[in-house]
Design an enzyme around this catalytic site. Structure first.
Site, PDB file in Angstrom:
ATOM      1  CE  LYS A 189       3.396   0.528   3.848  1.00  0.00           C
ATOM      2  NZ  LYS A 189       4.113  -0.393   4.751  1.00  0.00           N
ATOM      3  CG  ASP A 233       5.815  -2.812   2.925  1.00  0.00           C
ATOM      4  OD1 ASP A 233       6.699  -3.325   2.216  1.00  0.00           O
ATOM      5  OD2 ASP A 233       5.986  -1.762   3.584  1.00  0.00           O
ATOM      6  CE  LYS A 239       9.795  -2.166   3.905  1.00  0.00           C
ATOM      7  NZ  LYS A 239       8.514  -2.039   4.598  1.00  0.00           N
ATOM      8  CG  ASP A 245      15.091 -16.883   2.831  1.00  0.00           C
ATOM      9  OD1 ASP A 245      16.098 -17.584   2.595  1.00  0.00           O
ATOM     10  OD2 ASP A 245      14.384 -17.022   3.837  1.00  0.00           O
ATOM     11  CB  THR A 271      12.078   6.492   3.050  1.00  0.00           C
ATOM     12  OG1 THR A 271      11.123   5.719   3.789  1.00  0.00           O
ATOM     13  CG2 THR A 271      11.786   6.388   1.574  1.00  0.00           C
ATOM     14  NE  ARG A 325       5.184   7.124  11.410  1.00  0.00           N
ATOM     15  CZ  ARG A 325       6.497   6.983  11.518  1.00  0.00           C
ATOM     16  NH1 ARG A 325       7.053   6.933  12.718  1.00  0.00           N
ATOM     17  NH2 ARG A 325       7.263   6.891  10.456  1.00  0.00           N
TER      18      ARG A 325
HETATM   19  O1  C5P Z   1       4.062   6.656   8.958  1.00  0.00           O
HETATM   20  P1  C5P Z   1       4.813   6.790   7.652  1.00  0.00           P
HETATM   21  O2  C5P Z   1       4.079   7.645   6.628  1.00  0.00           O
HETATM   22  O3  C5P Z   1       6.253   7.219   7.861  1.00  0.00           O
HETATM   23  O4  C5P Z   1       4.821   5.299   7.076  1.00  0.00           O
HETATM   24  C1  C5P Z   1       5.555   4.926   5.936  1.00  0.00           C
HETATM   25  C2  C5P Z   1       5.282   3.482   5.605  1.00  0.00           C
HETATM   26  O5  C5P Z   1       6.033   3.121   4.475  1.00  0.00           O
HETATM   27  C3  C5P Z   1       5.616   2.484   6.703  1.00  0.00           C
HETATM   28  O6  C5P Z   1       4.619   1.478   6.670  1.00  0.00           O
HETATM   29  C4  C5P Z   1       6.952   1.887   6.298  1.00  0.00           C
HETATM   30  O7  C5P Z   1       7.063   0.534   6.669  1.00  0.00           O
HETATM   31  C5  C5P Z   1       6.871   1.996   4.764  1.00  0.00           C
HETATM   32  N1  C5P Z   1       8.147   2.082   4.069  1.00  0.00           N
HETATM   33  C6  C5P Z   1       9.060   3.102   4.253  1.00  0.00           C
HETATM   34  N2  C5P Z   1      10.233   3.143   3.549  1.00  0.00           N
HETATM   35  C7  C5P Z   1      10.518   2.180   2.659  1.00  0.00           C
HETATM   36  C8  C5P Z   1       9.591   1.141   2.439  1.00  0.00           C
HETATM   37  C9  C5P Z   1       8.418   1.131   3.165  1.00  0.00           C
HETATM   38  O8  C5P Z   1       8.790   4.010   5.054  1.00  0.00           O
HETATM   39  N3  C5P Z   1      11.611   2.250   1.929  1.00  0.00           N
END
Ligand code: C5P
Length: 244
Positions: free
Chosen positions: A36, A63, A65, A68, A119, A210
């Site tokens: 991603k 990603d 998002k 507009d 999330t 992460r």
């Molecule tokens: O580091 P981590 O596992 O928390 O990363 C989650 C990834 O998913 C990030 O790139 C974040 O931008 C993306 N994301 C999210 N929640 C959403 C949509 C995308 O955490 N609803």
């Protein structure tokens, strides 16, 4: 054909530079097939990285998002189809935006995913915006809008996956960030779930950032996630019991 467990893992390349992202991709080798690329890399060469990943045979989730007016979203999505990536996100707040995104995709192979409720948001965060819905209710409502608009799937937390699957059917893609192994740090995520639970609840892909990108040994961490996914897929396929 049954896809390998690693196809269900998407690693979020949330690192400061494309050089760092390229180093990480080299370290992860064949353990990861789906990446991603998001907002952090967008302004520092992220789209070139996305093209290179595609040339290297990886699948790519862009990603972005998008949100507009319909005309702008439609044209942006239409241009994005030229990148030959696999997934693109659009915010799933309203039917007009979603329908515009679907029109922009046309008959390309790009899969459009609607972001339901981030999330990292809780019921209190929604109340602050004036919403009286719980995250679960709003996610389900937005998933139904995305389905109605003709999107290919949604982004939601694993906690909402089972409800979305029941409401939309087997073909609709459910992609779940906020994934953490049992007992590990949640960082800034709120509606978290283990990879086992997310897959078992009907998610097609889990997005992990992460816990892999900041691990001492990212490849070993990725392989641990793939292992959990494989076990959950086997249990799901066998109609087994929910993992703990
Ligand atoms: O580091 P981590 O596992 O928390 O990363 C989650 C990834 O998913 C990030 O790139 C974040 O931008 C993306 N994301 C999210 N929640 C959403 C949509 C995308 O955490 N609803």
């Amino acid at each position: 054909m049954i896809s390998p467990a690693s196809d269900h893992l998407i690693v979020a390349l949330d690192v400061p530079t494309v050089e760092e992202a390229r180093r990480l991709v080299a370290v992860l080798e064949e353990s990861v097939s789906f990446y991603k690329v998001g907002l952090e890399l967008l302004f520092v060469g992220g789209l070139d990285l996305a093209r290179d990943l595609r040339r290297a045979g990886k699948r790519v989730f862009l990603d972005m998002k998008l949100l507009d007016i319909g005309n702008t979203v439609e044209r942006a999505v239409s241009n994005a189809t030229e990148l030959d990536v696999d997934f693109l996100t659009v915010h799933g707040h309203d039917l007009k935006t979603l329908r515009a995104a679907v029109a922009g995709r046309g008959d390309s192979r790009l899969k459009l995913l609607a972001v339901t409720v981030m999330t990292n948001l809780t019921a209190d965060d929604l109340a602050e915006q004036g919403s009286t819905s719980t995250p679960a209710d709003l996610v389900l409502r937005r998933a139904e809008l995305a389905y109605k608009a003709g999107c290919d799937g949604v982004i939601a937390s694993g906690q909402e996956a089972a409800g979305i699957r029941a409401a939309t059917g087997p073909e609709f893609l459910i992609v779940t960030p906020g994934i953490r192994l049992q007992g590990s740090t949640t960082d800034d995520q709120e509606r978290v779930m283990t990879p086992d639970h997310a897959i078992w609840s009907g998610a097609n892909h889990v997005v992990v950032g992460r816990p892999i990108t900041q691990a001492d040994d990212p490849k070993a961490a990725a392989l641990t996630f793939v292992h959990h996914i494989r076990e959950a897929l086997a249990k799901r396929g066998a109609g087994g019991t929910r993992p703990h």
